[in-house]
Write a protein that holds these residues in place. Sequence first.
Motif, PDB file in Angstrom:
ATOM      1  N   VAL A  89       1.175  -0.933  -0.190  1.00 50.42           N
ATOM      2  CA  VAL A  89       0.390   0.139  -0.049  1.00 50.42           C
ATOM      3  C   VAL A  89       0.831   1.365   0.324  1.00 50.42           C
ATOM      4  O   VAL A  89       0.618   2.146   0.535  1.00 50.42           O
ATOM      5  N   ALA A  90       1.862   0.860  -0.598  1.00 44.88           N
ATOM      6  CA  ALA A  90       2.813   2.739  -0.695  1.00 44.88           C
ATOM      7  C   ALA A  90       2.025   2.606  -1.794  1.00 44.88           C
ATOM      8  O   ALA A  90       3.312   4.666  -1.528  1.00 44.88           O
ATOM      9  N   THR A  91       1.405   3.437  -2.708  1.00 41.03           N
ATOM     10  CA  THR A  91       0.594   4.193  -3.259  1.00 41.03           C
ATOM     11  C   THR A  91      -1.135   3.704  -3.540  1.00 41.03           C
ATOM     12  O   THR A  91      -1.923   2.879  -3.429  1.00 41.03           O
ATOM     13  N   ARG A 106       7.424   3.421   2.871  1.00 41.37           N
ATOM     14  CA  ARG A 106       6.863   2.235   2.163  1.00 41.37           C
ATOM     15  C   ARG A 106       7.189   1.547   0.878  1.00 41.37           C
ATOM     16  O   ARG A 106       6.656   0.397   1.190  1.00 41.37           O
ATOM     17  N   CYS A 107       7.514   1.748  -0.014  1.00 41.19           N
ATOM     18  CA  CYS A 107       8.283   1.334  -1.277  1.00 41.19           C
ATOM     19  C   CYS A 107       9.418   0.475  -1.089  1.00 41.19           C
ATOM     20  O   CYS A 107       9.993   0.668  -0.239  1.00 41.19           O
ATOM     21  N   ILE A 108       8.741  -0.910  -1.506  1.00 40.68           N
ATOM     22  CA  ILE A 108       9.316  -1.778  -1.328  1.00 40.68           C
ATOM     23  C   ILE A 108      10.813  -2.200  -2.434  1.00 40.68           C
ATOM     24  O   ILE A 108      11.597  -2.823  -2.665  1.00 40.68           O
ATOM     25  N   GLY A 109      10.456  -1.233  -3.743  1.00 39.24           N
ATOM     26  CA  GLY A 109      10.552  -1.166  -4.826  1.00 39.24           C
ATOM     27  C   GLY A 109      10.911  -3.122  -5.165  1.00 39.24           C
ATOM     28  O   GLY A 109      11.542  -3.238  -6.621  1.00 39.24           O
ATOM     29  N   CYS A 110       9.518  -3.094  -5.701  1.00 35.70           N
ATOM     30  CA  CYS A 110       8.992  -4.748  -6.574  1.00 35.70           C
ATOM     31  C   CYS A 110       8.337  -4.749  -7.986  1.00 35.70           C
ATOM     32  O   CYS A 110       8.436  -5.047  -8.631  1.00 35.70           O
ATOM     33  N   ARG A 111       8.441  -3.322  -8.153  1.00 38.48           N
ATOM     34  CA  ARG A 111       8.418  -2.160  -9.327  1.00 38.48           C
ATOM     35  C   ARG A 111       6.607  -3.135  -9.544  1.00 38.48           C
ATOM     36  O   ARG A 111       6.408  -3.167 -11.130  1.00 38.48           O
ATOM     37  N   ASN A 125      14.483   3.993  -9.270  1.00 35.46           N
ATOM     38  CA  ASN A 125      15.399   5.353  -8.907  1.00 35.46           C
ATOM     39  C   ASN A 125      16.224   3.442  -8.766  1.00 35.46           C
ATOM     40  O   ASN A 125      16.120   2.800  -7.334  1.00 35.46           O
ATOM     41  N   TRP A 126      17.733   3.556  -9.220  1.00 35.47           N
ATOM     42  CA  TRP A 126      18.530   2.577  -8.869  1.00 35.47           C
ATOM     43  C   TRP A 126      19.311   3.404  -8.494  1.00 35.47           C
ATOM     44  O   TRP A 126      20.291   2.721  -8.356  1.00 35.47           O
ATOM     45  N   GLY A 149      15.929   2.796  -5.178  1.00 37.06           N
ATOM     46  CA  GLY A 149      15.345   1.526  -4.180  1.00 37.06           C
ATOM     47  C   GLY A 149      13.928   1.441  -4.190  1.00 37.06           C
ATOM     48  O   GLY A 149      13.314   0.557  -4.146  1.00 37.06           O
ATOM     49  N   VAL A 150      13.489   2.315  -5.013  1.00 38.62           N
ATOM     50  CA  VAL A 150      11.655   2.855  -4.675  1.00 38.62           C
ATOM     51  C   VAL A 150      11.105   3.326  -6.039  1.00 38.62           C
ATOM     52  O   VAL A 150      11.863   3.706  -7.228  1.00 38.62           O
ATOM     53  N   VAL A 151      10.348   3.273  -6.047  1.00 40.12           N
ATOM     54  CA  VAL A 151       9.432   3.991  -7.534  1.00 40.12           C
ATOM     55  C   VAL A 151       9.361   5.210  -7.514  1.00 40.12           C
ATOM     56  O   VAL A 151       8.298   5.073  -6.201  1.00 40.12           O
ATOM     57  N   GLU A 152       9.610   6.075  -8.304  1.00 37.99           N
ATOM     58  CA  GLU A 152       9.065   7.549  -8.139  1.00 37.99           C
ATOM     59  C   GLU A 152       7.872   7.919  -8.822  1.00 37.99           C
ATOM     60  O   GLU A 152       8.002   6.812 -10.350  1.00 37.99           O
ATOM     61  N   LYS A 153       7.349   8.764  -9.247  1.00 39.63           N
ATOM     62  CA  LYS A 153       6.298   9.869 -10.252  1.00 39.63           C
ATOM     63  C   LYS A 153       6.060  10.462  -9.648  1.00 39.63           C
ATOM     64  O   LYS A 153       5.925  10.944  -8.954  1.00 39.63           O
ATOM     65  N   CYS A 154       5.287  11.628 -10.867  1.00 36.94           N
ATOM     66  CA  CYS A 154       5.274  12.844 -10.966  1.00 36.94           C
ATOM     67  C   CYS A 154       3.295  12.726  -9.653  1.00 36.94           C
ATOM     68  O   CYS A 154       2.593  11.675  -9.674  1.00 36.94           O
ATOM     69  N   THR A 155       3.160  13.780  -8.698  1.00 42.95           N
ATOM     70  CA  THR A 155       2.353  13.863  -7.808  1.00 42.95           C
ATOM     71  C   THR A 155       1.815  14.991  -8.419  1.00 42.95           C
ATOM     72  O   THR A 155       1.066  15.762  -7.012  1.00 42.95           O
ATOM     73  N   PHE A 156       1.664  15.643  -9.358  1.00 40.53           N
ATOM     74  CA  PHE A 156       1.034  17.150  -9.660  1.00 40.53           C
ATOM     75  C   PHE A 156       1.445  18.418  -8.164  1.00 40.53           C
ATOM     76  O   PHE A 156       1.218  18.953  -8.040  1.00 40.53           O
ATOM     77  N   CYS A 157       3.284  18.009  -7.886  1.00 44.61           N
ATOM     78  CA  CYS A 157       3.519  18.548  -6.948  1.00 44.61           C
ATOM     79  C   CYS A 157       2.868  18.953  -5.595  1.00 44.61           C
ATOM     80  O   CYS A 157       2.710  20.224  -5.165  1.00 44.61           O
ATOM     81  N   HIS A 158       2.785  17.398  -5.092  1.00 44.28           N
ATOM     82  CA  HIS A 158       1.892  17.261  -4.111  1.00 44.28           C
ATOM     83  C   HIS A 158       2.491  18.153  -2.816  1.00 44.28           C
ATOM     84  O   HIS A 158       1.472  19.090  -2.556  1.00 44.28           O
ATOM     85  N   HIS A 159       3.511  18.414  -2.824  1.00 41.46           N
ATOM     86  CA  HIS A 159       4.141  19.598  -1.583  1.00 41.46           C
ATOM     87  C   HIS A 159       3.201  21.176  -1.842  1.00 41.46           C
ATOM     88  O   HIS A 159       2.969  21.586  -1.005  1.00 41.46           O
ATOM     89  N   ARG A 160       2.954  21.901  -2.777  1.00 39.16           N
ATOM     90  CA  ARG A 160       2.206  22.718  -3.647  1.00 39.16           C
ATOM     91  C   ARG A 160       1.244  22.453  -3.169  1.00 39.16           C
ATOM     92  O   ARG A 160       0.355  23.644  -3.018  1.00 39.16           O
ATOM     93  N   PHE A 161       0.598  21.616  -2.945  1.00 38.42           N
ATOM     94  CA  PHE A 161      -1.010  21.490  -2.849  1.00 38.42           C
ATOM     95  C   PHE A 161      -0.896  21.764  -1.250  1.00 38.42           C
ATOM     96  O   PHE A 161      -2.189  21.741  -0.686  1.00 38.42           O
TER      97      PHE A 161
END
Length: 255
Positions: A89-91, A106-111, A125-126, A149-161
């Motif tokens: 439940v990392a996403t 939470r991400c374990i990098g299973c992809r 992220n290698w 070791g984690v997966v990254e993605k766009c979050t609509f710049c969530h910190h700005r929200f």
Amino acid sequence: MEHIEFKVKWGMVINIDKCTGCGACMVACQAENNIAPMVDGSDKTMTLNWIVVYELSNGKPFPEHEVAYLPRPCMQCGKPSCSTVCPVVATKKDEEGGIVSQIYPRCIGCRYCMAACPYHARCFNWYDPKWPKGMEKTLNISASPRPRGVVEKCTFCHHRFMEAKEKARYEGKDPMKLPEDAYIPACAEICPTGAITFGDLNNPEHKVAKLAKSKYAFRLLERLGTEPQVYYYSEREWVRRLADNYLPNEKTKGE
């Protein structure tokens, strides 16, 4: 997956007819979200980009040849296939606003999420982030760098929200009724041609809500049923046909 409706649903409409493919959105995203330079930029299998600009072609010879450019962030799907396969439940998609989160601790990098996403909007992220000497002074204090070791993605710049909501609370305003320009992701803010329009898709007063209802608006692979919150706009029929697997006898919405 059950579709969850939110009072506020952040989304964007990207006008492909305005996009020049300059890549400013990619650069702004890298800087805003503290995405470090790659160890080997020539190795495209290990690049780290939250938004990518693709070149489209109508496939015709000169003088009828045309090209277009399509920026692709995370689609923030209404029914995200990525979240259904994540074993830790990392996403998730449970916050008001409808943004698909990525919880890095939470991400374990299973992809699994990368395999499930039909838009290839996630990247692994290698490497541990490293910046050239002095460049660390330019980091955005609002966005935490991610470890390898984690997966990254766009979050609509969530910190700005989050910052926009805090400012609204400080001013005694409703954080769930932000004005159209109170919260804008870096890619939309930097676009020199104004090709990216951002706002609340559920707010009829926001320009993005009006554009999304145009007959020239479409979504990528819409018939998969993922219900993306990113729309595209083009008056060129060949561009709209590339958005999904249309048969030669099928018509798009704008035809």
